[in-house]
Design a protein around this motif. Sequence first.
Motif, mmCIF file in Angstrom:
data_model
loop_
_atom_site.group_PDB
_atom_site.id
_atom_site.type_symbol
_atom_site.label_atom_id
_atom_site.label_comp_id
_atom_site.label_asym_id
_atom_site.label_seq_id
_atom_site.Cartn_x
_atom_site.Cartn_y
_atom_site.Cartn_z
ATOM 1 N N CYS A 1 58.084 21.989 36.941
ATOM 2 C CA CYS A 1 56.890 22.276 36.130
ATOM 3 C C CYS A 1 55.947 21.085 36.072
ATOM 4 N N CYS B 1 57.181 16.407 32.865
ATOM 5 C CA CYS B 1 57.847 15.120 32.683
ATOM 6 C C CYS B 1 57.425 14.091 33.717
ATOM 7 N N CYS C 1 63.949 15.705 31.393
ATOM 8 C CA CYS C 1 63.425 16.731 32.287
ATOM 9 C C CYS C 1 64.234 17.996 32.077
ATOM 10 N N CYS D 1 63.827 20.703 33.964
ATOM 11 C CA CYS D 1 63.798 21.547 35.168
ATOM 12 C C CYS D 1 64.719 21.067 36.290
HETATM 13 S S1 FES Z 1 59.862 19.101 36.062
HETATM 14 FE FE1 FES Z 1 59.758 20.365 34.307
HETATM 15 S S2 FES Z 1 60.444 19.010 32.764
HETATM 16 FE FE2 FES Z 1 60.765 17.874 34.512
#
Ligand code: FES
Lengths: 158, 287
Positions: free
Chosen positions: A101, A104, A136, A138
């Motif tokens: 996403c 972070c 992070c 993700c």
């Molecule tokens: S890439 Fe989504 S929070 Fe780290």
Amino acid sequence: MSQIHVQTTINGDETEFLCDAEETLLDALRDKLGLTGAKEGCGTGDCGACSVTVDGRLVCSCLVLGAEAHGREITTIEGMANGEELHPLQQKFLDHAALQCGICTPGFLVAAKALLDRNPNPTETEVRYWLAGNLCRCTGYDKIIRAVMDTAAEMRGA
Amino acid sequence: MRFEAPTTVEAAVSLLAAETGMARVLAGGTDLLVQMKSGMAEPDLVVDIKRIDAMHEITPEDGGFRIGAAVPGIALGEHEGVKAAWPGVVEGTELIGSTQIQGRATMVGNLCNCSPAADSVPAMAAAGAIARVAGPDGSRDVPVEEIAAGPGKSNLAKGEMVDSVFLPARPANAGDAYLRFIPRTEMDIAVVGCGVNLVLDGDGTCSEARVALGAVAARVFLVPEAAEALVGTKVDDAALDALAAACSAAATPIDDKRGTVEFRKKVAGVLARRAATIARDRAKGSA
Ligand code: FES
Ligand SMILES: Cc1cc2nc3c(=O)[nH]c(=O)nc-3n(C[C@H](O)[C@H](O)[C@H](O)COP(=O)(O)OP(=O)(O)OC[C@H]3O[C@@H](n4cnc5c(N)ncnc54)[C@H](O)[C@@H]3O)c2cc1C
Ligand code: FES
């Protein structure tokens, strides 16, 4: 209540802004100066998405008052690339798919650069501890750690 | 809210003393800003002490070190002299938060925030650290364990602030250590913390000791019975057992989501034993 006039240097450029006494540096950067690279994940110092440096020290800009920036040297993610040319860390994050996403990512990049500026040859454990304040949701972190280790190796070779 | 950033201690004290509403000192802000955002603290005046040059200094004094109130954790960790003399105090301070938090958080802010779980405070108390308090009537020296009155409440009077902390000189064969228990490996609040500081004489017998516990009472406190368990011994298993028993007995923790009373009392003893072992080995020069 009158606003505070802050004169500061951001990414090498002399800048000024007006802020309220309670206003954080993060809010000043984002809302007054249009520097929206630093993100607000938590606002309480836990996630590191708002990472910047103040006089060379890595800090959470959500826990710094805008007024504190007066006379200081601030660097943000916006100062990392050299024009169109990405910093090696930015390129390696892309190569390793170290982001999903991306919320972070600016914080990780600023924090990782602060590490490599100080220690060009960190161990994996050192990288993991240094970045423990960057969360992070993700990636599962592994690709981020690989990207930082790979950048360090490349920059040492260069 | 008003923001002031004076350049002298005298000016800071005058501002704090003159404020009729709530006044707060701002060091690294890693507690204060979180409290302001949550509404836990609503100061009318914030006095940033980081424009006072002397507050950033670590100065050798009487064989020990005076550490300014604005020195962040990362700068303390970079100071080879303090690290060599007081490794336990430095490691307690370095446990505070992440790299980003270390860039801002001060040992003195950790002390003045008065959390019973503050990580640098048991190590400082064990070290015999003395806080220099500046106020409208001049300055006074206060042992660090007397700064907190209870959770979030200090014994500082109106207009007073901590100027610096003094870590005393080290004799030969001295060592200290701080350990905490947390359920994670980083970024968590101590469930129990323990600082141990000891001195050995020429044949390895403990001649002086100080032991402090954190997170198991309303404030960080010294455990004299635990120190007595070490003095006169070679810090062997029997002495360590007595130390652990004294620490478990002295702990008066609460039950909360991070640990039960029973668990915390037990862990107080376990950590004391481990910290004393590290301090002993450091005193012998083998750690
Ligand atoms: S890439 Fe989504 S929070 Fe780290
Ligand atoms: C993400 C995160 C993780 C953390 N992890 C830990 C941890 O692991 N262990 C731990 O112990 N703490 C932890 N903390 C709490 C905090 O970082 C520490 O207590 C820190 O040492 C506070 O120092 P500071 O300089 O930021 O204090 P500030 O926030 O500036 O001040 C704290 C309090 O002390 C007062 N004060 C500060 N300096 C003085 C002075 N010189 N004289 C009088 N009063 C003063 C302030 O008015 C305020 O009430 C964490 C905080 C965050 C946000
Ligand atoms: S937004 Fe600053 S640490 Fe999360």
